[in-house]
Scaffold this motif. Structure first.
Motif: not given
Ligand code: A2P
Length: 345
Positions: A243-268
């Motif tokens: 790819v000429f320009a732009g980096h992509s990353e697949s990131i998997n995160i484990e948290f101490e506390r529960p986090l829903t996908a909806a809440r993750a989207r909201e804070v992001l």
């Protein structure tokens, strides 16, 4: 602060003819950074050439110690060896340096700064402030609001990094190999670790501890320093892709506390510097082709990881020459400007 420099500043761009250097000139202009005199510095190969700063053509001068006489601010992107040699000379002459190379990043007395994450670190500088590696910058911008929300326990990241991360010669090698292969001609492999055209290469930089590459270890050590979390667990794989320009990353995160996908989207979605593009129902997600010339970090594919208790996976894309390099450096310069301006008021 005895004598803070005054607006507009005398600014030197070290490596002004390079892929990142040219982007720094563009971003300084677009962000209307208060530049008075601008010095474009490079090797003897480029002396006398011109680079554009807005609509001002600037003659390239030789990067040597005396070129920093009277300079307030240096933005450096000419590689580690050049930074190691010349930045101490610039500091001796009173300049503050923002360095894109890896030369000083892990030094204890050099702040390593991503303005969305640890702007306060700038205050401790002794003349040199380091810009993190491109893949680290976009990852920590996406991690920060999630870490604040649910506290990160462990990160597993795989990168898909464009050839512009290896500079102009990295870009040229992908072009040349692509043309050669499509014409059934022989090709050279000089810049990337293996043929990059029509391939993916799981090696960026030399191998180092535990059979991880230096590029992978940057993701570990730089992230720990930026978050000031010396024990943070991160497992990286860094891959060069055609790819000429732009980096992509697949990131998997484990948290101490529960986090829903909806809440993750909201804070992001609310976080400064992040743009959420996440609509699977309409096949919407960020891609490298969308990020060119953008200053923000694009995040999508936010979803729960059902294989662990508190897990989220996401996909993060950014222009590695912009937020991964030039934009982040200019944002650090803006923090300095605000600080100097307040000190002289
Ligand atoms: P030059 O164009 O004169 O070689 P890239 O990352 O795209 O390859 O760009 C590297 C940048 O660093 C260029 O601006 C390049 O200048 C500069 N550079 C490389 N070596 C030196 C050096 N020894 N002294 C000063 N600038 C250098």
């Amino acid at each position: 602060l005895m004598n803070p420099p005054q607006r507009p500043y005398t600014v030197a761009v070290l490596g002004a003819t390079g892929a990142v250097g040219r982007e720094i000139l563009k971003v300084l202009d677009e962000h209307r950074f208060p530049v008075g005199d601008l010095r474009a510095l490079a090797s003897e190969r480029s002396v006398g050439e011109e680079v554009m700063f807005g609509n001002r053509p600037i003659k390239v001068a030789l990067a040597e110690p005396n070129a920093f006489e009277g300079v307030d601010l240096v933005l450096a992107s000419a590689g580690g060896a050049v930074s190691r040699k010349l930045l101490p000379e610039a500091v001796k002459r009173g300049a503050v340096c923002i360095d894109n190379s890896s030369a000083f990043r892990m030094d204890a007395d050099v702040p390593l700064v991503v303005p969305e994450v640890n702007p306060e670190a700038v205050a401790g500088h002794k003349g040199i402030i380091a810009n993190p590696n491109c893949s680290t910058i976009q990852m920590v911008v996406a991690l920060k609001p999630l870490h604040d929300e649910a506290r990160i326990k462990r990160v597993v990241v795989s990168t898909y990094q464009s050839v512009s991360g290896a500079g102009k010669k990295g870009i040229d090698e992908l072009s040349a190999q692509t043309v050669a292969l499509l014409n059934l001609r022989p090709y050279d492999v000089k810049v990337h670790a293996a043929r990059i055209a029509f391939n993916c290469v799981p090696q960026i930089g030399p191998f180092a501890e535990d059979d991880y590459t230096e590029e992978e270890l940057k993701l570990v050590y730089e992230t720990r320093k930026i978050f000031d979390e010396p024990e943070l667990r991160i497992n990286p794989t860094a891959v060069r892709v055609p790819v000429f320009a732009g980096h992509s990353e697949s990131i998997n995160i484990e948290f101490e506390r529960p986090l829903t996908a909806a809440r993750a989207r909201e804070v992001l979605g609310k976080f400064q510097g992040v743009t959420l593009i996440d609509n699977p129902a309409n096949n919407k997600y960020p891609m490298a082709m969308d990020c060119a010339e953008r200053d923000d970090v694009l995040v999508g594919r936010v979803r729960r990881d059902p294989s662990i208790d508190n897990g989220i996976s996401l996909w993060v894309v950014a222009d590695n020459l912009r937020k991964g390099a030039a934009t982040n450096a200019v944002q650090i310069a803006k923090l300095l400007d605000a600080w100097w301006n307040a000190a002289s008021a």
